[in-house]
Design an enzyme around this catalytic site. Sequence first.
Site, PDB file in Angstrom:
ATOM      1  N   GLU A 147      -3.595  -9.217   2.312  1.00 51.17           N
ATOM      2  CA  GLU A 147      -3.406  -9.741   3.669  1.00 51.17           C
ATOM      3  C   GLU A 147      -4.584  -9.479   4.598  1.00 51.17           C
ATOM      4  O   GLU A 147      -4.644 -10.038   5.703  1.00 51.17           O
ATOM      5  CB  GLU A 147      -2.130  -9.133   4.295  1.00 51.17           C
ATOM      6  CG  GLU A 147      -2.286  -7.735   4.871  1.00 51.17           C
ATOM      7  CD  GLU A 147      -2.280  -6.607   3.846  1.00 51.17           C
ATOM      8  OE1 GLU A 147      -2.326  -5.426   4.263  1.00 51.17           O
ATOM      9  OE2 GLU A 147      -2.231  -6.906   2.627  1.00 51.17           O
ATOM     10  N   SER A 171      -8.151  -0.157  -0.091  1.00 51.80           N
ATOM     11  CA  SER A 171      -8.554   0.916   0.822  1.00 51.80           C
ATOM     12  C   SER A 171      -7.517   2.023   0.734  1.00 51.80           C
ATOM     13  O   SER A 171      -6.545   2.048   1.491  1.00 51.80           O
ATOM     14  CB  SER A 171      -8.661   0.390   2.258  1.00 51.80           C
ATOM     15  OG  SER A 171      -9.033   1.430   3.150  1.00 51.80           O
ATOM     16  N   ARG A 191     -16.138   1.868  11.996  1.00 51.02           N
ATOM     17  CA  ARG A 191     -15.357   2.786  12.838  1.00 51.02           C
ATOM     18  C   ARG A 191     -15.539   4.227  12.384  1.00 51.02           C
ATOM     19  O   ARG A 191     -15.819   5.127  13.184  1.00 51.02           O
ATOM     20  CB  ARG A 191     -13.881   2.401  12.776  1.00 51.02           C
ATOM     21  CG  ARG A 191     -12.949   3.307  13.593  1.00 51.02           C
ATOM     22  CD  ARG A 191     -11.521   3.170  13.088  1.00 51.02           C
ATOM     23  NE  ARG A 191     -11.391   3.686  11.719  1.00 51.02           N
ATOM     24  CZ  ARG A 191     -10.420   3.329  10.874  1.00 51.02           C
ATOM     25  NH1 ARG A 191      -9.527   2.420  11.236  1.00 51.02           N
ATOM     26  NH2 ARG A 191     -10.364   3.872   9.666  1.00 51.02           N
ATOM     27  N   CYS A 199       0.833  -1.214   0.000  1.00 54.86           N
ATOM     28  CA  CYS A 199       0.000   0.000   0.000  1.00 54.86           C
ATOM     29  C   CYS A 199       0.865   1.260   0.000  1.00 54.86           C
ATOM     30  O   CYS A 199       1.633   1.487  -0.917  1.00 54.86           O
ATOM     31  CB  CYS A 199      -0.993  -0.049   1.166  1.00 54.86           C
ATOM     32  SG  CYS A 199      -2.411   1.074   0.911  1.00 54.86           S
ATOM     33  N   HIS A 219      -4.504  -4.868  -0.580  1.00 53.90           N
ATOM     34  CA  HIS A 219      -4.389  -5.545   0.711  1.00 53.90           C
ATOM     35  C   HIS A 219      -4.877  -6.989   0.682  1.00 53.90           C
ATOM     36  O   HIS A 219      -5.874  -7.342   1.320  1.00 53.90           O
ATOM     37  CB  HIS A 219      -5.182  -4.766   1.771  1.00 53.90           C
ATOM     38  CG  HIS A 219      -4.573  -3.448   2.133  1.00 53.90           C
ATOM     39  ND1 HIS A 219      -3.479  -3.341   2.956  1.00 53.90           N
ATOM     40  CD2 HIS A 219      -4.920  -2.188   1.771  1.00 53.90           C
ATOM     41  CE1 HIS A 219      -3.168  -2.062   3.102  1.00 53.90           C
ATOM     42  NE2 HIS A 219      -4.015  -1.340   2.394  1.00 53.90           N
ATOM     43  N   LYS A 279     -12.252   7.819  -2.559  1.00 55.51           N
ATOM     44  CA  LYS A 279     -11.533   6.695  -1.986  1.00 55.51           C
ATOM     45  C   LYS A 279     -11.867   5.400  -2.724  1.00 55.51           C
ATOM     46  O   LYS A 279     -13.040   5.104  -2.989  1.00 55.51           O
ATOM     47  CB  LYS A 279     -11.886   6.546  -0.508  1.00 55.51           C
ATOM     48  CG  LYS A 279     -11.076   5.481   0.210  1.00 55.51           C
ATOM     49  CD  LYS A 279     -11.386   5.458   1.699  1.00 55.51           C
ATOM     50  CE  LYS A 279     -10.494   4.476   2.424  1.00 55.51           C
ATOM     51  NZ  LYS A 279     -10.706   4.463   3.888  1.00 55.51           N
TER      52      LYS A 279
END
Length: 309
Positions: free
Chosen positions: A241, A198, A253, A148, A239, A169
């Site tokens: 992972e 992200s 969140r 990233c 990502h 985004k």
Amino acid sequence: MRGAVAMPIKIPDDLPARRTLEAEGVVVMREADAIRQDIRPMRIGLLNLMPNKMSTETQIARLIGATPLQVELTLVRITHHVARHTPADHMASFYRPWEDVRTERFDGFIVTGAPVERLPFEAVRYWDELRRIFDWTQTHVHRALHICWAAQAALHHFHGVPKYERGGKAFGVFPHRILQPASPFLRGFSDDVAIPVSRWTEVRRDDLPSAVHVLAEGDETGLCLVEDPARRSLFMFNHLEYDTRTLADEYFRDQKAGIPIILPRYYFPADDPTRDPVNTWRGHAHLLFGNWINEMYQTTPFQVHRIGI
């Protein structure tokens, strides 16, 4: 380097990730047992720049612990940067400052993303040390993997590649095309792969030097995975992972904190955030990390002091 039997991952005995990995069936070796093994483990360092360091530790350890090799994971931190979201005793117990490991050599070294992608690189407080770390990987590391923001930062450092703000985004699990199926890092990959994304910024193909090869990209999210063979480096902008609920946790969140956040695309079933997401990328995550470690294993010097030479 050749081992006769399948080997587990070696991590500190008290690292919280150990309990999670053992519960999932990942074979984790005790430090005392590893010492008795008559084999040189693959030494992999993890420079963890993510805020939730314990979650990232588990995600990375899960993937590198699934290979049939003994892997020794060393957790590394920026020397003078204080982590605000991870307990100080955890950092003191399990992380070594880079200044303390800079004379050591590693078969592999992973640098994670960080929540600073919208800042100019030079405005990041630890930018100078990170640049020294990038240079150090060229002399003390056999193969490096940047994820990233770290992938953007390393390409900027080595090649002057800029990053750009996206119109919005990129957030969700997006389809990506495999462009170099013959790459040893992509063995076993499907033609199209769903990968969590992200990020607010991107690197563009037209800015890459000819020495850097594009291995995977997406129509909606652009570059995904590129390789710099001369520097023995991979750059993953997304990502693989991530856990199943990582994007959900980020979404809820920010929603709870009143931060504007879009619903992650192609993630919740029927775009319904009350339904549990389904992990469609786990197999390819294991393939990428397994292929990376296998390529490392096949080419790294047996004598540790010769790594990077």
